[in-house]
Design an enzyme around this catalytic site. Structure first.
Site: not given
Ligand code: VG1
Ligand code: CO
Length: 546
Positions: A282, A284
């Site tokens: 996406d 980011d």
């Molecule tokens: C993961 C990352 C986190 C990030 C999230 C969403 O979460 O560790 O740092 O903010 O993905 O990123 P988790 O809970 O799996 O550790 V994205 O690019 O999916 O909006």
């Molecule tokens: Co993302």
């Protein structure tokens, strides 16, 4: 032509938004009423209500994106949203959605993406809800969405033909809702031009400097073409995998050393390009590479902060910075040097929102390849790439020069994350509970000849709204600045994912160029021993090392 219907439904009990929205297998979302229930729960929980509200809707183009857009358009109309903007083709990157909400003063946005998770019929799908400041819904909103989802008995939908979503500029009236099909790229490019010195970067790209950008067949392809090729004049060959595909060409749209390996190999060739970058599903996240050098995201946010005044948009300097708790402390040292505050927040971009809105921070980042600033309320992959290019263009040096100079000044934070994916959830939870019980004994103890200065389960107190978010990860911090952190992922869709983050620090100039896994070996071993991960999960080695 459209007829509003109230459809009876029963709540699903697994629609609790995780680190960023609701993320499940495509098959789960394809169950009857599943998507509809979650969207209705969002509408029922919308801060300010749906009346007179305006939303933007777009996704990363993954499998089920187009079907979901049609359903949401009809539900938005039935729920009396007054204005809905949809990115042409159902496309819009996460940072572009954030920008659109802010620029046009919308009430919020819905992003269809499972970010870096794989796509296709056997892959994942996801829905994120952003609020009026442009950022991910904070916990009080996501908790409310979940509560509403549990109480759902019916949802509203306008039954009628699908809408042509591919013609930019098309406007429709559906029930009483105005639906506009918009260009998802244009406003975002204008925003980037307002921050960075495009003329300077363009001169760099015309002067023998070679870059390569890999969109991993995800949403940033059209954005990268518009910026690097059409606007900055880089040759078409600098773009790799810039055609968005519903299954991302079978890969994981995750810009890291494992899933962007082709790009890493290109950059490791002695005759390779000067600069390489990639983004996720996406748009980011970002990965930054120099020739033969990978810049860790934790270093990247520290380096961008240290060089902020190189960029026109940050000429006045930074008011403060922030990082997620597992992100390395390289940023803290830069903040100290700049004389500004450095905040430590739980994992997930939503926790930066209040600090950005209150003008406490300008730049922030996460170890998971997320970097951003107050220009929007999301992390922003292409923004980070342009930031690096602006610094390189101004200074006329290589990525390696920038990174080495930084380490010489501040020392190096060696950093690695070991992910154990699709672990049996029961074992993963037992391991975390056992760690928690050990915490009082760990404080002050000596492990592998390092003294533990702090061992706790991270609890965040938001300095702006006073809210508290606890149980955000086990921290073991040593006196020599080393850290070991354990968390369970909130974005995985199969079983549980255990993340172990390991950090070691040195200021010794002879130790600045070691291999990361070698430098951190004893801390990695310690992290396995303390957690007894093999005994609890049967896993000896991680699935992904970044
Ligand atoms: C993961 C990352 C986190 C990030 C999230 C969403 O979460 O560790 O740092 O903010 O993905 O990123 P988790 O809970 O799996 O550790 V994205 O690019 O999916 O909006
Ligand atoms: Co993302």
């Amino acid at each position: 032509m459209y007829k509003i219907e109230e459809v009876k439904t029963k709540p699903f009990h697994d629609q609790k938004p995780g680190t960023s929205g609701l993320r499940k297998e495509v098959r789960t979302f394809q169950q009857p009423h599943y998507l509809e229930n979650f969207i209705q729960a969002i509408f029922n929980a919308m801060p300010g209500g749906v009346k007179n509200s305006s939303l933007v809707l777009g996704g990363d183009g993954r499998y089920y994106n187009r079907e979901a857009v049609q359903i949401i358009i009809k539900m938005a109309a039935a729920n009396k949203i007054s204005r809905l903007l949809v990115g042409a083709g159902g496309i819009c990157s996460t940072p572009a959605v954030s920008n659109m909400i802010r620029k046009l003063g919308l009430s919020g946005g819905i992003i269809l993406s499972a970010s870096h998770n794989p796509g296709g019929p056997d892959g994942d799908f996801g829905v994120k809800f952003n609020i009026g400041n442009g950022g991910p819904a904070p916990e009080k909103v996501t908790f409310n969405i979940y509560e509403k989802s549990l109480a759902l008995e019916s949802y509203l939908i306008a039954k009628g033909p699908d809408v042509d979503i591919d013609t930019i500029g098309a406007v429709y009236e559906i029930c009483d809702m105005r639906l506009e099909i918009i260009d998802p790229v244009k406003d975002y490019v204008e925003l980037m031009e307002s921050i960075f010195d495009f003329n300077l970067i363009s001169r760099l790209l015309h002067g023998g400097f070679r870059m390569v950008y890999d969109a991993l067949h995800a949403v940033t392809g059209p954005y990268a073409r518009a910026i690097f090729v059409d606007r900055l004049g880089a040759p078409e060959e600098c773009l790799r995998n810039c055609q968005p595909l519903p299954d991302f060409g079978g890969g994981h749209p995750d810009p890291n050393l494992k899933y962007a390996k082709e790009l890493v190999d290109i950059m490791n060739s002695p005759t390779g390009p000067d600069f390489g970058a990639a983004s996720d599903g996406d748009g980011d996240r970002n990965m930054i590479l120099g020739r033969g050098l990978f810049v860790t995201p934790s270093d990247s946010v520290a380096i961008l902060s240290a060089h902020a005044t190189d960029v026109p948009g940050y000429k006045k300097g930074l008011c403060g910075v922030a990082r997620s708790m597992p992100t390395s402390t390289a940023l803290d040292m830069v903040a100290e040097d700049l004389g500004v505050d450095c905040y430590e927040t739980p994992t997930g971009w939503k926790f930066f929102g209040n600090l950005l809105d209150a003008g406490r921070i300008t730049i922030c980042g996460e170890e998971s390849f997320g970097t951003g600033s107050d220009h929007v309320r999301e992390k922003d992959g292409l923004w980070a790439v342009l930031f690096w290019l602006n610094i390189l263009a101004l200074r006329g040096v290589s990525v390696k020069d920038i990174v080495l100079t930084h380490w010489q000044k501040y020392g190096r934070n060696y950093y690695t994350r070991h992910d154990f994916e699709a672990v049996e959830p029961e074992g993963a939870h037992r391991m975390m509970r056992a760690l928690e019980e050990k915490l009082p004994r760990l404080s002050g103890s000596v492990l592998a000849s390092r003294k533990v200065s702090l061992a706790d389960n991270f609890c965040y107190h938001d300095p702006i709204d006073g809210s508290e978010s606890c149980n955000q990860g086990i921290r073991i911090i040593f006196e020599d600045k080393s850290r070991i952190i354990y968390r369970l992922s909130g974005t995985g869709t199969k079983g549980a994912t255990i993340r172990i983050y390991i950090e070691g620090y040195t200021k010794e100039s002879s130790l600045l160029a070691q291999d990361t896994q070698v430098f951190l070996k004893d801390l990695i071993d310690t992290s396995r021993q303390i957690s007894q991960i093999e005994a609890f999960t049967g896993r000896k080695e991680p699935t992904v090392i970044t």
